[in-house]
Design a protein around this motif. Structure first.
Motif, PDB file in Angstrom:
ATOM      1  N   GLU A 275       8.426   1.150   7.248  1.00 45.12           N
ATOM      2  CA  GLU A 275       7.237   1.387   6.411  1.00 45.12           C
ATOM      3  C   GLU A 275       7.171   0.293   5.349  1.00 45.12           C
ATOM      4  O   GLU A 275       8.046   0.197   4.494  1.00 45.12           O
ATOM      5  N   SER A 279       3.152   3.574   0.623  1.00 44.97           N
ATOM      6  CA  SER A 279       2.289   4.750   0.610  1.00 44.97           C
ATOM      7  C   SER A 279       3.048   5.931   1.174  1.00 44.97           C
ATOM      8  O   SER A 279       3.637   5.842   2.263  1.00 44.97           O
ATOM      9  N   ALA A 280       3.033   7.056   0.462  1.00 44.24           N
ATOM     10  CA  ALA A 280       3.722   8.245   0.939  1.00 44.24           C
ATOM     11  C   ALA A 280       3.128   8.732   2.251  1.00 44.24           C
ATOM     12  O   ALA A 280       3.855   9.160   3.161  1.00 44.24           O
ATOM     13  N   GLN A 281       1.803   8.662   2.388  1.00 44.62           N
ATOM     14  CA  GLN A 281       1.166   9.096   3.631  1.00 44.62           C
ATOM     15  C   GLN A 281       1.587   8.212   4.800  1.00 44.62           C
ATOM     16  O   GLN A 281       1.857   8.704   5.898  1.00 44.62           O
ATOM     17  N   LEU A 283       4.388   6.554   4.980  1.00 43.20           N
ATOM     18  CA  LEU A 283       5.776   6.871   5.277  1.00 43.20           C
ATOM     19  C   LEU A 283       5.873   8.138   6.119  1.00 43.20           C
ATOM     20  O   LEU A 283       6.687   8.216   7.050  1.00 43.20           O
ATOM     21  N   GLU A 284       5.036   9.120   5.835  1.00 41.88           N
ATOM     22  CA  GLU A 284       5.039  10.339   6.654  1.00 41.88           C
ATOM     23  C   GLU A 284       4.650  10.016   8.087  1.00 41.88           C
ATOM     24  O   GLU A 284       5.226  10.560   9.041  1.00 41.88           O
ATOM     25  N   ALA A 298      12.149   2.942   4.655  1.00 46.53           N
ATOM     26  CA  ALA A 298      11.078   2.791   3.671  1.00 46.53           C
ATOM     27  C   ALA A 298      11.312   1.514   2.878  1.00 46.53           C
ATOM     28  O   ALA A 298      12.363   1.358   2.243  1.00 46.53           O
ATOM     29  N   THR A 307       5.391  11.309  -3.775  1.00 48.28           N
ATOM     30  CA  THR A 307       6.373  12.117  -3.050  1.00 48.28           C
ATOM     31  C   THR A 307       5.990  12.166  -1.579  1.00 48.28           C
ATOM     32  O   THR A 307       4.828  12.008  -1.215  1.00 48.28           O
ATOM     33  N   CYS A 308       6.992  12.402  -0.750  1.00 51.42           N
ATOM     34  CA  CYS A 308       6.793  12.408   0.694  1.00 51.42           C
ATOM     35  C   CYS A 308       7.371  13.688   1.275  1.00 51.42           C
ATOM     36  O   CYS A 308       8.498  14.076   0.941  1.00 51.42           O
ATOM     37  N   VAL A 310       9.143  15.609   4.120  1.00 54.09           N
ATOM     38  CA  VAL A 310      10.012  15.295   5.251  1.00 54.09           C
ATOM     39  C   VAL A 310      10.433  16.599   5.923  1.00 54.09           C
ATOM     40  O   VAL A 310      11.050  17.455   5.275  1.00 54.09           O
TER      41      VAL A 310
END
Length: 382
Positions: A275, A279-281, A283-284, A298, A307-308, A310
């Motif tokens: 990643e 961006s948390a999105q 990374l998801e 990441a 925040t992400c 998981v």
């Protein structure tokens, strides 16, 4: 000599306001001005800057993703030639070509002694304070001291740094190309070769086709990955990714990124996912696109409050690994010469990532272009 008075001058890019409205071409948060350089003290080096990459971390400093003290001479992905050295300097000499490391490595803290200089306690503390490694500020504008971005202050005709911020490179290395080894290569190649340890014959999904993401692509090719998917919304970047060795690309705006990445990999998740957006999105999506037993790395720097989510069970039941990688988990003194050797052998065409060159006076416009996704790497020639 009166060591309290400046002895050298040069033009530099000074960030005077964070979170200015876009377009920056209109709000002008960066001002170009003549600055003075103080006489060198212990462990300090004066460098004539030859080239500086316009990196997303610069944009994140301008838009206040990273809040730093102002006014600040910005620019951190840089290369140049040593002009003068202060007392006690032994790593470089006048005339040496150098690449800057954006974390000065003290060499004696716990992290440095553990072989993880990117996490140097003293270097990162100085970076957050906007000073050189030993706490100094050596550039001035109208007698007022300026802060320095990441110990480099590269968007300048000349700058002063700690010797621990410099890596000497072969004299025949083109300095315009060399600048990219100071951040994009350290971060992107390092994420693949150091953090993920990608093996030959495996699959890699890379999220983000900017300078770091495409460097990760080049690293995956060097590592011998046989399936490489690059995810980016900009068509020009996807086209370039295919030219550089990707086996497939995905436009995230078309929906269901996880399914599209897995389809491009024959129905399986990636062995490694990188990643490179911050961006948390994203990374998801990278986590969701990683297969059983796979590793998600990441790399992109997000806002502190991001925040992400998981899925805990995936980490356990599918034997997954999720890890971070700062500065590509690199050892700059080791890795920059190694990457330059790969470039010299023809295996690392970093010059393909350079979109064009600009001058100091075009920095605000260059940051607009970067924010709009139109460029991979603009290189500033002060």
């Amino acid at each position: 000599m009166d060591r309290t008075r400046p002895t050298k001058t040069g033009r530099a890019a000074i960030l005077v306001r964070q979170a200015a409205p876009r377009p920056y071409a209109t709000s002008r948060p960066i001002q170009i001005a003549e600055v003075e350089l103080d006489p060198l003290e212990y462990g300090e080096v004066q460098v004539a800057v030859a080239s500086v990459g316009v990196c997303h971390s610069d944009l994140s400093t301008v838009d206040a993703t990273f809040v730093l003290p102002l006014p600040m001479v910005i620019g951190h992905e840089a290369a140049g030639t040593v002009e003068a050295i202060g007392p006690g300097v032994s790593r470089v000499q006048p005339g040496d070509k150098v690449v800057f490391s954006f974390v000065p490595m003290c060499g004696h803290c716990v992290e440095c002694a553990s072989g993880r200089p990117a996490l140097c306690e003293n270097g990162n503390r100085a970076n957050m304070a906007g000073t050189l490694l030993r706490g100094a500020r050596r550039m001035r504008h109208r007698e007022a001291p300026l802060f320095t971005q990441l110990g480099v202050g590269g968007f300048a005709e000349r700058t002063i740094c700690a010797e621990e911020s410099l890596v000497r490179i072969p004299a025949d290395t083109p300095l315009q190309i060399a600048a990219l080894f100071g951040c994009a290569a350290l971060t992107g190649l390092g994420a693949v070769l150091n953090a993920a340890n990608v093996e030959a014959g495996t699959s890699v999904a890379i999220f983000g086709g900017g300078g770091v993401g495409l460097m990760a692509l080049l690293g995956a090719v060097v590592a011998g990955a046989t399936s490489i998917v690059v995810v980016d919304p900009v068509e020009e970047k996807r086209v370039l990714a295919m030219e550089l060795g990707a086996t497939a690309t995905v436009d995230p705006s078309e929906g269901d990124v996880r399914a599209r990445v897995r389809a491009a990999l024959g129905g399986r998740g990636a062995r490694y996912a990188i990643e490179a957006v911050g961006s948390a999105q994203v990374l998801e999506n990278a986590i969701a696109s990683t297969g059983n037993g796979g590793t998600t790395v990441a790399v992109g720097l997000p806002r502190n409050e991001a925040t992400c989510a998981v899925p805990h069970s995936l980490l356990v039941r599918q034997d997954r690994t999720l890890k971070g990688s700062f500065m590509g988990s690199s050892v700059p003194q080791r890795d920059i010469p190694r990457y330059i050797a790969l470039w010299r052998s023809g295996r690392l065409p970093v010059e393909r990532l350079i979109t064009g060159t600009i001058g100091l006076d075009q920095l605000n416009e260059a940051l607009d272009a970067l924010a709009d996704g139109h460029v991979v790497r603009s290189v500033c020639v002060p």
